[in-house]
Design an enzyme around this catalytic site. Structure first.
Site, mmCIF file in Angstrom:
data_model
loop_
_atom_site.group_PDB
_atom_site.id
_atom_site.type_symbol
_atom_site.label_atom_id
_atom_site.label_comp_id
_atom_site.label_asym_id
_atom_site.label_seq_id
_atom_site.Cartn_x
_atom_site.Cartn_y
_atom_site.Cartn_z
ATOM 1 N N TYR A 48 0.777 -1.212 0.075
ATOM 2 C CA TYR A 48 0.065 0.082 -0.065
ATOM 3 C C TYR A 48 0.974 1.224 -0.163
ATOM 4 O O TYR A 48 0.393 2.240 -0.187
ATOM 5 C CB TYR A 48 -0.927 0.084 1.307
ATOM 6 C CG TYR A 48 -2.039 -1.103 1.266
ATOM 7 C CD1 TYR A 48 -2.108 -1.974 0.406
ATOM 8 C CD2 TYR A 48 -2.682 -1.310 2.434
ATOM 9 C CE1 TYR A 48 -2.886 -2.904 0.433
ATOM 10 C CE2 TYR A 48 -3.613 -2.437 2.407
ATOM 11 C CZ TYR A 48 -3.745 -3.228 1.561
ATOM 12 O OH TYR A 48 -4.702 -4.364 1.585
ATOM 13 N N HIS A 106 0.077 -11.768 2.127
ATOM 14 C CA HIS A 106 -1.046 -10.997 1.260
ATOM 15 C C HIS A 106 -1.637 -11.892 0.371
ATOM 16 O O HIS A 106 -2.840 -11.767 -0.068
ATOM 17 C CB HIS A 106 -0.170 -10.024 0.646
ATOM 18 C CG HIS A 106 -1.067 -8.715 0.489
ATOM 19 N ND1 HIS A 106 -0.803 -7.518 0.462
ATOM 20 C CD2 HIS A 106 -2.376 -8.627 0.304
ATOM 21 C CE1 HIS A 106 -1.609 -6.682 0.601
ATOM 22 N NE2 HIS A 106 -2.847 -7.364 0.078
ATOM 23 N N SER A 230 -12.064 4.257 4.334
ATOM 24 C CA SER A 230 -12.646 5.656 3.444
ATOM 25 C C SER A 230 -11.635 6.868 3.834
ATOM 26 O O SER A 230 -10.894 6.711 4.908
ATOM 27 C CB SER A 230 -13.990 6.029 4.375
ATOM 28 O OG SER A 230 -14.458 7.164 3.668
ATOM 29 N N ARG A 235 -17.819 9.771 6.353
ATOM 30 C CA ARG A 235 -18.027 8.151 6.124
ATOM 31 C C ARG A 235 -17.001 7.397 7.271
ATOM 32 O O ARG A 235 -17.477 6.380 7.544
ATOM 33 C CB ARG A 235 -17.348 7.858 4.703
ATOM 34 C CG ARG A 235 -18.382 8.332 3.804
ATOM 35 C CD ARG A 235 -17.805 7.769 2.382
ATOM 36 N NE ARG A 235 -18.708 8.132 1.305
ATOM 37 C CZ ARG A 235 -18.149 8.154 -0.161
ATOM 38 N NH1 ARG A 235 -17.020 7.768 -0.361
ATOM 39 N NH2 ARG A 235 -19.199 8.501 -1.139
ATOM 40 N N ASN A 239 -19.272 4.977 9.197
ATOM 41 C CA ASN A 239 -18.846 3.320 9.395
ATOM 42 C C ASN A 239 -18.648 2.841 10.578
ATOM 43 O O ASN A 239 -18.616 1.624 10.645
ATOM 44 C CB ASN A 239 -17.787 3.205 8.223
ATOM 45 C CG ASN A 239 -18.099 3.505 6.552
ATOM 46 O OD1 ASN A 239 -19.173 3.573 6.540
ATOM 47 N ND2 ASN A 239 -17.110 3.329 5.924
HETATM 48 N N1 LIG Z 1 -5.651 -8.364 1.559
HETATM 49 C C1 LIG Z 1 -6.109 -8.020 0.438
HETATM 50 O O1 LIG Z 1 -5.625 -8.802 -0.508
HETATM 51 C C2 LIG Z 1 -7.217 -6.898 0.649
HETATM 52 C C3 LIG Z 1 -7.568 -6.396 -0.720
HETATM 53 C C4 LIG Z 1 -8.218 -5.371 -0.851
HETATM 54 C C5 LIG Z 1 -8.435 -4.783 0.263
HETATM 55 N N2 LIG Z 1 -7.965 -4.851 1.520
HETATM 56 C C6 LIG Z 1 -8.215 -4.255 2.803
HETATM 57 O O2 LIG Z 1 -9.667 -4.231 3.030
HETATM 58 C C7 LIG Z 1 -9.683 -2.609 3.182
HETATM 59 C C8 LIG Z 1 -11.222 -2.569 2.756
HETATM 60 O O3 LIG Z 1 -11.367 -2.593 1.309
HETATM 61 P P1 LIG Z 1 -11.499 -1.664 0.044
HETATM 62 O O4 LIG Z 1 -10.473 -0.390 0.534
HETATM 63 O O5 LIG Z 1 -11.127 -2.511 -1.047
HETATM 64 O O6 LIG Z 1 -12.905 -1.447 -0.177
HETATM 65 P P2 LIG Z 1 -14.190 -1.091 0.851
HETATM 66 O O7 LIG Z 1 -13.825 -0.702 2.219
HETATM 67 O O8 LIG Z 1 -15.249 -2.095 0.669
HETATM 68 O O9 LIG Z 1 -14.838 0.354 0.080
HETATM 69 C C9 LIG Z 1 -13.922 1.615 0.199
HETATM 70 C C10 LIG Z 1 -14.745 2.353 -0.772
HETATM 71 O O10 LIG Z 1 -16.062 2.850 -0.478
HETATM 72 C C11 LIG Z 1 -16.155 4.064 -0.273
HETATM 73 N N3 LIG Z 1 -16.908 4.126 0.981
HETATM 74 C C12 LIG Z 1 -16.395 4.024 2.194
HETATM 75 N N4 LIG Z 1 -17.466 4.426 3.133
HETATM 76 C C13 LIG Z 1 -18.485 4.411 2.321
HETATM 77 C C14 LIG Z 1 -19.810 5.003 2.809
HETATM 78 N N5 LIG Z 1 -20.035 5.008 3.966
HETATM 79 N N6 LIG Z 1 -20.728 5.312 1.907
HETATM 80 C C15 LIG Z 1 -20.302 5.300 0.694
HETATM 81 N N7 LIG Z 1 -19.277 4.976 0.041
HETATM 82 C C16 LIG Z 1 -18.171 4.725 1.053
HETATM 83 C C17 LIG Z 1 -14.823 4.711 -0.141
HETATM 84 O O11 LIG Z 1 -14.837 6.056 -0.598
HETATM 85 P P3 LIG Z 1 -13.870 7.222 0.042
HETATM 86 O O12 LIG Z 1 -12.597 6.539 0.543
HETATM 87 O O13 LIG Z 1 -13.759 8.044 -1.003
HETATM 88 O O14 LIG Z 1 -14.717 7.645 1.019
HETATM 89 C C18 LIG Z 1 -13.978 3.667 -1.143
HETATM 90 O O15 LIG Z 1 -14.071 4.294 -2.321
HETATM 91 C C19 LIG Z 1 -8.718 -2.155 2.217
HETATM 92 O O16 LIG Z 1 -8.471 -0.661 2.707
HETATM 93 C C20 LIG Z 1 -7.509 -2.847 2.749
HETATM 94 O O17 LIG Z 1 -7.019 -2.266 3.991
HETATM 95 C C21 LIG Z 1 -7.096 -6.031 1.444
#
Ligand SMILES: NC(=O)c1ccc[n+]([C@@H]2O[C@H](COP(=O)([O-])OP(=O)(O)OC[C@H]3O[C@@H](n4cnc5c(N)ncnc54)[C@H](OP(=O)(O)O)[C@@H]3O)[C@@H](O)[C@H]2O)c1
Length: 274
Positions: A48, A106, A230, A235, A239
């Site tokens: 990241y 990972h 986020s 947000r 959340n």
């Molecule tokens: N181990 C792995 O392979 C792996 C892969 C992917 C992710 N991850 C981890 O999981 C975490 C979460 O997954 P993710 O970042 O992929 O996606 P997520 O948490 O499902 O969604 C994040 C997205 O949703 C938006 N969002 C957040 N809260 C919201 C709300 N209340 N209403 C509307 N939109 C909202 C955010 O926008 P804004 O930021 O613009 O507010 C961002 O674009 C990652 O950050 C990472 O730490 C791990």
């Protein structure tokens, strides 16, 4: 906040904060805001590129280190026993910490066939007290089965893509049988279509909550650990505001029916990028 007890007795907040795709300086601001709001678990990774920003936010916080739960991950190109030990030390330095709470592989990158060696390095870090718990991400059942057979320490959790359109029921059943928690990444489907789903919207409205809050509540009641991301202060607050209502059994059944086994991210069997 709700906590889970991992298979080694360690307590972990059930709701944490993810920072994938957040540039280093923005990560510092976002994590500062998250800690202020009440999040205590932060999920980062070497790939990241924001371990330093996360570390600065931790250093600036008045919350005692032992109340924070910090996760980072060994990237694919650092796999293998010696490489992993080195990568861990580098992550620790970037974070400015003397231990992390949870260190994860990972991706299994099965084509390279070295995740068992990598996991043995995690076991060493665990036995040396440099990490409080070890686990994996994106492991299919067959990958977990190999670890269970060839290694000594059962992973505390498996962090996988999970949301109402990809509910991972079979994997969850296997993990539950072996006392391995499932931690949901992209719990909001990366801000995707699930937030506009009519069923989710209706359930959210019936509780006076937003679709994101209804989905996060579903994760908690589905017994997932969950780490929404986020960078938007409102947000980050929204959340976290998911502990004052409960979905009914009927709500849970309606969401169960939304599963399509639909991935947003890569299938771990085919993710062999190094
Ligand atoms: N181990 C792995 O392979 C792996 C892969 C992917 C992710 N991850 C981890 O999981 C975490 C979460 O997954 P993710 O970042 O992929 O996606 P997520 O948490 O499902 O969604 C994040 C997205 O949703 C938006 N969002 C957040 N809260 C919201 C709300 N209340 N209403 C509307 N939109 C909202 C955010 O926008 P804004 O930021 O613009 O507010 C961002 O674009 C990652 O950050 C990472 O730490 C791990």
């Amino acid at each position: 906040m709700e906590f889970v007890t991992l298979n080694n007795g360690l307590e972990m907040p059930k709701l944490g904060f993810g920072v994938w795709k957040v540039p280093d300086d923005e990560a510092e601001q976002a994590v500062k805001k998250a800690i202020e709001v009440g999040y205590r678990s932060i999920d980062t990774a070497k790939i990241y590129g924001n371990e330093e920003g996360v570390g600065r936010a931790i250093a600036a916080s008045s919350v005692p280190r032992e109340e924070l739960f910090i996760t980072t991950k060994v990237w694919n190109s650092d796999q293998g026993y010696d490489n992993t030990l080195k990568a861990f030390d580098e992550s620790l330095e970037r974070l400015g910490l003397d231990y992390v709470d949870l260190y994860l592989i990972h991706w299994p990158t099965p084509q390279f066939d070295d995740y068992v060696e990598t996991y043995k390095a995690l076991e060493k870090l665990y036995n040396d007290g440099k990490v409080k718990a070890i686990g994996v991400c994106n492991f299919h059942i067959e990958h977990l089965e190999r670890l269970l057979k060839e290694c000594d320490v059962v992973p505390v959790l498996n962090q996988v893509e999970c949301h109402p359109l990809l509910q991972q029921a079979e994997l969850k059943e296997f993990c539950a049988k072996h006392n391995i928690y499932v931690e949901a990444w992209s719990p909001l489907m990366n801000g995707g279509e699930v937030l506009n789903n009519a069923v989710v919207k209706e359930i959210a409205e019936s509780h006076g909550k937003t679709p994101a809050q209804a989905i996060l509540r579903w994760h908690l009641q589905y017994d997932n650990i969950v780490i929404p991301k986020s960078v938007t202060p409102s947000r980050i607050e929204e959340n976290f505001d998911v502990f004052d209502f409960e979905l009914t059994a009927e709500d849970m059944n309606k969401i169960a029916a939304l599963n399509e086994n639909k991935r947003n991210g890569a299938d771990p069997a085919e993710m062999n990028v190094r």
